[in-house]
Design a protein around this motif. Structure first.
Motif, PDB file in Angstrom:
ATOM      1  N   LYS A  57       0.843  -1.189   0.000  1.00  0.00           N
ATOM      2  CA  LYS A  57       0.000   0.000   0.000  1.00  0.00           C
ATOM      3  C   LYS A  57       0.880   1.241   0.000  1.00  0.00           C
ATOM      4  CE  LYS A  57      -4.018   1.832   2.388  1.00  0.00           C
ATOM      5  NZ  LYS A  57      -5.313   1.253   2.739  1.00  0.00           N
ATOM      6  N   THR A  58       0.472   2.253  -0.764  1.00  0.00           N
ATOM      7  CA  THR A  58       1.201   3.515  -0.762  1.00  0.00           C
ATOM      8  C   THR A  58       0.460   4.488   0.140  1.00  0.00           C
ATOM      9  OG1 THR A  58       1.952   3.101  -3.007  1.00  0.00           O
ATOM     10  CG2 THR A  58       2.111   5.368  -2.218  1.00  0.00           C
ATOM     11  N   ILE A  59       1.167   4.982   1.141  1.00  0.00           N
ATOM     12  CA  ILE A  59       0.585   5.945   2.079  1.00  0.00           C
ATOM     13  C   ILE A  59       1.468   7.185   2.051  1.00  0.00           C
ATOM     14  CG2 ILE A  59      -0.089   6.380   4.480  1.00  0.00           C
ATOM     15  CD1 ILE A  59      -0.188   3.286   4.848  1.00  0.00           C
ATOM     16  N   ASN A  60       0.891   8.332   1.705  1.00  0.00           N
ATOM     17  CA  ASN A  60       1.672   9.568   1.586  1.00  0.00           C
ATOM     18  C   ASN A  60       2.933   9.370   0.743  1.00  0.00           C
ATOM     19  OD1 ASN A  60      -0.171  10.986   3.139  1.00  0.00           O
ATOM     20  ND2 ASN A  60       0.887  10.512   5.062  1.00  0.00           N
ATOM     21  N   ASP A  61       2.774   8.763  -0.396  1.00  0.00           N
ATOM     22  CA  ASP A  61       3.855   8.579  -1.374  1.00  0.00           C
ATOM     23  C   ASP A  61       4.957   7.608  -0.928  1.00  0.00           C
ATOM     24  OD1 ASP A  61       2.625  10.369  -3.107  1.00  0.00           O
ATOM     25  OD2 ASP A  61       3.621  12.091  -2.165  1.00  0.00           O
ATOM     26  N   LYS A  62       4.716   6.885   0.129  1.00  0.00           N
ATOM     27  CA  LYS A  62       5.718   5.914   0.567  1.00  0.00           C
ATOM     28  C   LYS A  62       5.098   4.523   0.542  1.00  0.00           C
ATOM     29  CE  LYS A  62       8.946   5.163   4.379  1.00  0.00           C
ATOM     30  NZ  LYS A  62       9.568   5.705   5.582  1.00  0.00           N
ATOM     31  N   GLU A  63       5.906   3.515   0.134  1.00  0.00           N
ATOM     32  CA  GLU A  63       5.381   2.157   0.043  1.00  0.00           C
ATOM     33  C   GLU A  63       5.509   1.408   1.368  1.00  0.00           C
ATOM     34  OE1 GLU A  63       5.300  -0.149  -3.998  1.00  0.00           O
ATOM     35  OE2 GLU A  63       7.360   0.464  -3.543  1.00  0.00           O
ATOM     36  N   TYR A  64       4.494   0.615   1.642  1.00  0.00           N
ATOM     37  CA  TYR A  64       4.474  -0.193   2.862  1.00  0.00           C
ATOM     38  C   TYR A  64       3.994  -1.605   2.518  1.00  0.00           C
ATOM     39  CZ  TYR A  64       4.638   4.272   5.385  1.00  0.00           C
ATOM     40  OH  TYR A  64       5.015   5.488   5.861  1.00  0.00           O
ATOM     41  N   ILE A  65       4.317  -2.565   3.386  1.00  0.00           N
ATOM     42  CA  ILE A  65       3.759  -3.910   3.237  1.00  0.00           C
ATOM     43  C   ILE A  65       2.965  -4.268   4.488  1.00  0.00           C
ATOM     44  CG2 ILE A  65       5.418  -4.805   1.570  1.00  0.00           C
ATOM     45  CD1 ILE A  65       7.014  -6.010   3.786  1.00  0.00           C
ATOM     46  N   LEU A  66       1.974  -5.138   4.269  1.00  0.00           N
ATOM     47  CA  LEU A  66       1.101  -5.526   5.382  1.00  0.00           C
ATOM     48  C   LEU A  66       1.687  -6.738   6.103  1.00  0.00           C
ATOM     49  CD1 LEU A  66      -1.712  -4.994   6.717  1.00  0.00           C
ATOM     50  CD2 LEU A  66      -2.619  -6.757   5.195  1.00  0.00           C
ATOM     51  N   GLU A  67       1.802  -6.624   7.398  1.00  0.00           N
ATOM     52  CA  GLU A  67       2.327  -7.719   8.235  1.00  0.00           C
ATOM     53  C   GLU A  67       1.295  -8.058   9.310  1.00  0.00           C
ATOM     54  OE1 GLU A  67       5.013  -9.430   7.841  1.00  0.00           O
ATOM     55  OE2 GLU A  67       6.481  -8.202   6.733  1.00  0.00           O
ATOM     56  N   TYR A  68       1.065  -9.345   9.492  1.00  0.00           N
ATOM     57  CA  TYR A  68       0.037  -9.796  10.435  1.00  0.00           C
ATOM     58  C   TYR A  68       0.588 -10.070  11.837  1.00  0.00           C
ATOM     59  CZ  TYR A  68      -3.200 -10.193   6.571  1.00  0.00           C
ATOM     60  OH  TYR A  68      -4.019  -9.891   5.514  1.00  0.00           O
ATOM     61  N   ALA A  69      -0.256  -9.906  12.818  1.00  0.00           N
ATOM     62  CA  ALA A  69       0.105 -10.170  14.217  1.00  0.00           C
ATOM     63  C   ALA A  69       0.423 -11.646  14.422  1.00  0.00           C
ATOM     64  CB  ALA A  69      -1.054  -9.752  15.124  1.00  0.00           C
ATOM     65  N   ILE A  70       1.313 -11.919  15.376  1.00  0.00           N
ATOM     66  CA  ILE A  70       1.615 -13.297  15.784  1.00  0.00           C
ATOM     67  C   ILE A  70       1.235 -13.439  17.255  1.00  0.00           C
ATOM     68  CG2 ILE A  70       3.397 -15.060  16.133  1.00  0.00           C
ATOM     69  CD1 ILE A  70       5.116 -13.626  14.034  1.00  0.00           C
ATOM     70  N   LYS A  71       0.276 -14.292  17.500  1.00  0.00           N
ATOM     71  CA  LYS A  71      -0.188 -14.503  18.871  1.00  0.00           C
ATOM     72  C   LYS A  71       0.384 -15.810  19.405  1.00  0.00           C
ATOM     73  CE  LYS A  71      -4.504 -14.031  21.467  1.00  0.00           C
ATOM     74  NZ  LYS A  71      -3.823 -13.130  22.398  1.00  0.00           N
ATOM     75  N   GLY A  72       0.749 -15.822  20.675  1.00  0.00           N
ATOM     76  CA  GLY A  72       1.309 -17.037  21.266  1.00  0.00           C
ATOM     77  C   GLY A  72       0.315 -17.749  22.163  1.00  0.00           C
ATOM     78  N   ASP A  73       0.550 -19.048  22.367  1.00  0.00           N
ATOM     79  CA  ASP A  73      -0.192 -19.767  23.403  1.00  0.00           C
ATOM     80  C   ASP A  73       0.514 -19.582  24.755  1.00  0.00           C
ATOM     81  OD1 ASP A  73      -2.180 -20.896  21.685  1.00  0.00           O
ATOM     82  OD2 ASP A  73      -0.618 -22.208  20.897  1.00  0.00           O
ATOM     83  N   TYR A  74       1.819 -19.805  24.739  1.00  0.00           N
ATOM     84  CA  TYR A  74       2.622 -19.645  25.949  1.00  0.00           C
ATOM     85  C   TYR A  74       3.826 -18.762  25.642  1.00  0.00           C
ATOM     86  CZ  TYR A  74       0.018 -23.493  28.046  1.00  0.00           C
ATOM     87  OH  TYR A  74      -0.979 -24.283  28.557  1.00  0.00           O
ATOM     88  N   ALA A  75       4.181 -17.890  26.595  1.00  0.00           N
ATOM     89  CA  ALA A  75       5.427 -17.125  26.485  1.00  0.00           C
ATOM     90  C   ALA A  75       6.353 -17.577  27.604  1.00  0.00           C
ATOM     91  CB  ALA A  75       5.151 -15.627  26.599  1.00  0.00           C
ATOM     92  N   LEU A  76       7.595 -17.855  27.239  1.00  0.00           N
ATOM     93  CA  LEU A  76       8.626 -18.140  28.243  1.00  0.00           C
ATOM     94  C   LEU A  76       9.560 -16.944  28.256  1.00  0.00           C
ATOM     95  CD1 LEU A  76       9.590 -21.839  27.293  1.00  0.00           C
ATOM     96  CD2 LEU A  76       7.683 -21.033  28.718  1.00  0.00           C
ATOM     97  N   ILE A  77       9.569 -16.220  29.375  1.00  0.00           N
ATOM     98  CA  ILE A  77      10.382 -15.006  29.411  1.00  0.00           C
ATOM     99  C   ILE A  77      11.320 -15.016  30.608  1.00  0.00           C
ATOM    100  CG2 ILE A  77       8.605 -13.670  28.198  1.00  0.00           C
ATOM    101  CD1 ILE A  77       8.195 -12.238  30.993  1.00  0.00           C
ATOM    102  N   ARG A  78      12.267 -14.070  30.585  1.00  0.00           N
ATOM    103  CA  ARG A  78      13.244 -13.950  31.653  1.00  0.00           C
ATOM    104  C   ARG A  78      13.215 -12.519  32.173  1.00  0.00           C
ATOM    105  NH1 ARG A  78      18.702 -16.031  32.076  1.00  0.00           N
ATOM    106  NH2 ARG A  78      19.638 -15.126  33.933  1.00  0.00           N
ATOM    107  N   ALA A  79      13.074 -12.378  33.494  1.00  0.00           N
ATOM    108  CA  ALA A  79      13.132 -11.048  34.108  1.00  0.00           C
ATOM    109  C   ALA A  79      14.098 -11.102  35.277  1.00  0.00           C
ATOM    110  CB  ALA A  79      11.747 -10.605  34.560  1.00  0.00           C
ATOM    111  N   HIS A  80      14.344  -9.944  35.886  1.00  0.00           N
ATOM    112  CA  HIS A  80      15.288  -9.904  37.007  1.00  0.00           C
ATOM    113  C   HIS A  80      14.556 -10.139  38.331  1.00  0.00           C
ATOM    114  CE1 HIS A  80      18.680  -9.095  39.407  1.00  0.00           C
ATOM    115  NE2 HIS A  80      18.467  -7.820  39.617  1.00  0.00           N
ATOM    116  N   ILE A  81      13.602  -9.268  38.624  1.00  0.00           N
ATOM    117  CA  ILE A  81      12.875  -9.402  39.895  1.00  0.00           C
ATOM    118  C   ILE A  81      11.368  -9.386  39.630  1.00  0.00           C
ATOM    119  CG2 ILE A  81      12.547  -8.449  42.228  1.00  0.00           C
ATOM    120  CD1 ILE A  81      15.190  -6.922  41.838  1.00  0.00           C
ATOM    121  N   ALA A  82      10.645 -10.258  40.315  1.00  0.00           N
ATOM    122  CA  ALA A  82       9.180 -10.272  40.255  1.00  0.00           C
ATOM    123  C   ALA A  82       8.641 -10.071  41.666  1.00  0.00           C
ATOM    124  CB  ALA A  82       8.687 -11.616  39.719  1.00  0.00           C
TER     125      ALA A  82
END
Lengths: 242, 221
Positions: A151-176
């Motif tokens: 799609k061209t928006i204000n004279d610039k070209e873009y492409i459409l990218e779809y969301a990626i949803k997860g079932d589970y996320a495994l993350i790392r943090a410092h303090i909870a």
């Protein structure tokens, strides 16, 4: 009853993850932001046909002082658990290093989609924010645009990218805290706060667990609404000790 | 064979492009070396895609190395006053949103129109995009720092890129071990040249026709 999201073990925290789950697993690549114990528990748990969404898919020695220190998604590929992977930096820079991911690819076990890093992050962020898809200039005029709406928006070209949803996320943090509010440590934050927002169940591996009120509300990066399970790493030492 | 500039000298020349107060993102390889040669009296704030602004030099001593403070190449870096951390969504919003003044990237090929190919050798069949496509599209100025020719002496500066593209018409300046060239609408403008080399000799190492700058001079460091 007071809310307490702390799980007694890494094994218990991943026990219900079914075959075929979409797993958002952080780790820019290095040891700091990598949920190594949760990944190990996933390996032992053995769920198959997983989809893995991660910046890299195993980079030996990256951001570590010795290769032995880094446990990453490599062990899931070595254990034949992954059928699909999304990543921006899937292989080591040197073509001479063959990782378990590359071996799985050669065996035909896994299908790879290479995604520009900013697009990968935004696709997951969009899922967590209730956005179905978005237009980005990244990838226009390259192989990445193949098969995508333009799609061209204000004279610039873009492409459409779809969301990626997860079932589970495994993350790392410092303090909870026990409610699931999280703070991170320096560059180990990277994709962890984004991945936390986009899964049905987010499991955080942390160095330390404190009581609600002990974290300054002004400094909390991931609010507790996004976090469902917390497990404490056996060794609290970080940074120069690791 | 005439001497070409070494990697450190290419990096030194690249660093002269940094203006006081610039926000700069350095890719892996020769670009990273440029952080060692900031011109005196200028303050440059480095951005790394894994989520930091304003960090300091590479941590050489093991006691200064912290696994929670790395750059995009996985190297340990050091803290500086005024440093900040952020998540990857903000990091790439900064990049795509045009808030990074300069990115310095390595390249496999660059075309005379400024097309960049730096993520996959077709013969390997698999490659790493990482943050390169976002940086090439989003940074205000894209500088390529690389060797002028590949290990087999083949053109890396080509009429057209034959390798998979990172982005089209994105490169502004090319700094190599032989020359400094600006990408202009008319073609590649040869502005500076390595000591002892003639424009004709550089041309034979370059596929597209070079336009000689009226102010052509030896590379200044």
């Amino acid at each position: 009853m007071a809310i307490d999201k702390v799980f007694p073990s890494f094994a218990a925290a991943v026990a219900d993850i079914p075959d075929g789950a979409v797993m958002l697993i952080d780790g820019f690549g290095g040891a700091g932001g990598m949920p190594s114990y949760l990944i190990t528990a996933m390996r032992d748990h053995g769920a198959k046909n997983l989809t893995v969404v991660s910046n890299s898919l195993g980079l030996p020695g990256f951001g570590t002082r010795s290769e032995a220190e880094l446990v990453d998604t490599s062990i899931l590929f070595a254990n034949h658990q992954v059928k699909k992977a999304y990543a921006s930096f899937p292989v080591p820079r040197s073509p001479n290093v063959v990782t378990p991911f590359i071996e799985a690819l050669r065996r035909g076990e896994v299908v790879l989609e290479v995604v520009p890093q900013g697009t990968l992050v935004e696709r997951v962020r969009a899922a967590g924010a209730g956005i179905g898809a978005f237009y980005t200039p990244t990838g226009v005029g390259t192989d990445v645009e193949n098969g995508k709406e333009k799609k061209t928006i204000n004279d610039k070209e873009y492409i459409l990218e779809y969301a990626i949803k997860g079932d589970y996320a495994l993350i790392r943090a410092h303090i909870a805290d026990r409610l699931g509010n999280l703070v991170y440590r320096m560059t180990s934050r990277n994709m962890n706060p984004i991945w936390a927002t986009a899964a049905r169940v987010t499991i955080a591996e942390v160095d330390e667990i404190v009581e609600p009120g002990e974290l300054d509300p002004e400094t909390i990066v991931t609010p507790c609404v996004y976090v469902h399970r917390i497990v404490k790493r056996p060794n609290k030492t970080r940074g120069t000790e690791a | 064979m005439k001497a070409r500039l070494d990697r450190e000298t290419i990096a030194m020349r690249v660093a002269r492009e940094f203006k006081d107060g610039d926000f700069v993102n350095l890719g892996i390889g020769i670009p990273t070396l440029a952080s060692n040669y900031i011109p005196e009296g200028r303050t440059v704030i480095f951005h790394t895609e894994n989520g930091a602004l304003g960090f300091g030099p590479i941590a050489v001593e093991e006691k200064d190395q912290d696994i929670d403070l790395i750059n995009a190449g996985g190297q340990f870096v050091t803290p500086l006053p005024g440093m900040s951390f952020f998540d990857s969504a903000i990091s790439f919003a900064m990049i795509r949103g045009g808030h990074v003044d300069i990115t310095v990237l390595g390249a496999m090929q660059v075309s005379e129109k400024g097309d960049l190919a730096n993520w996959m050798f077709p013969e390997r069949g698999i490659g790493n995009i990482g943050g390169a496509m976002d940086l090439a599209v989003g940074a205000k100025k894209v500088i390529v720092a690389m060797e002028h020719n590949d290990k087999n002496g083949k053109y890396k500066i080509a009429k057209r890129c034959t390798y998979p593209l990172t982005a089209k018409e994105c490169v502004n300046l090319i700094v190599t071990d032989l020359a400094v060239m600006e990408v202009t609408p008319k073609g590649l403008l040869l502005k500076e040249i390595a000591p002892g080399w003639t424009p004709q000799e550089v041309q034979t190492c370059t596929e597209p026709r070079l336009i000689l700058s009226p102010e052509l001079k030896e590379i200044e460091l």
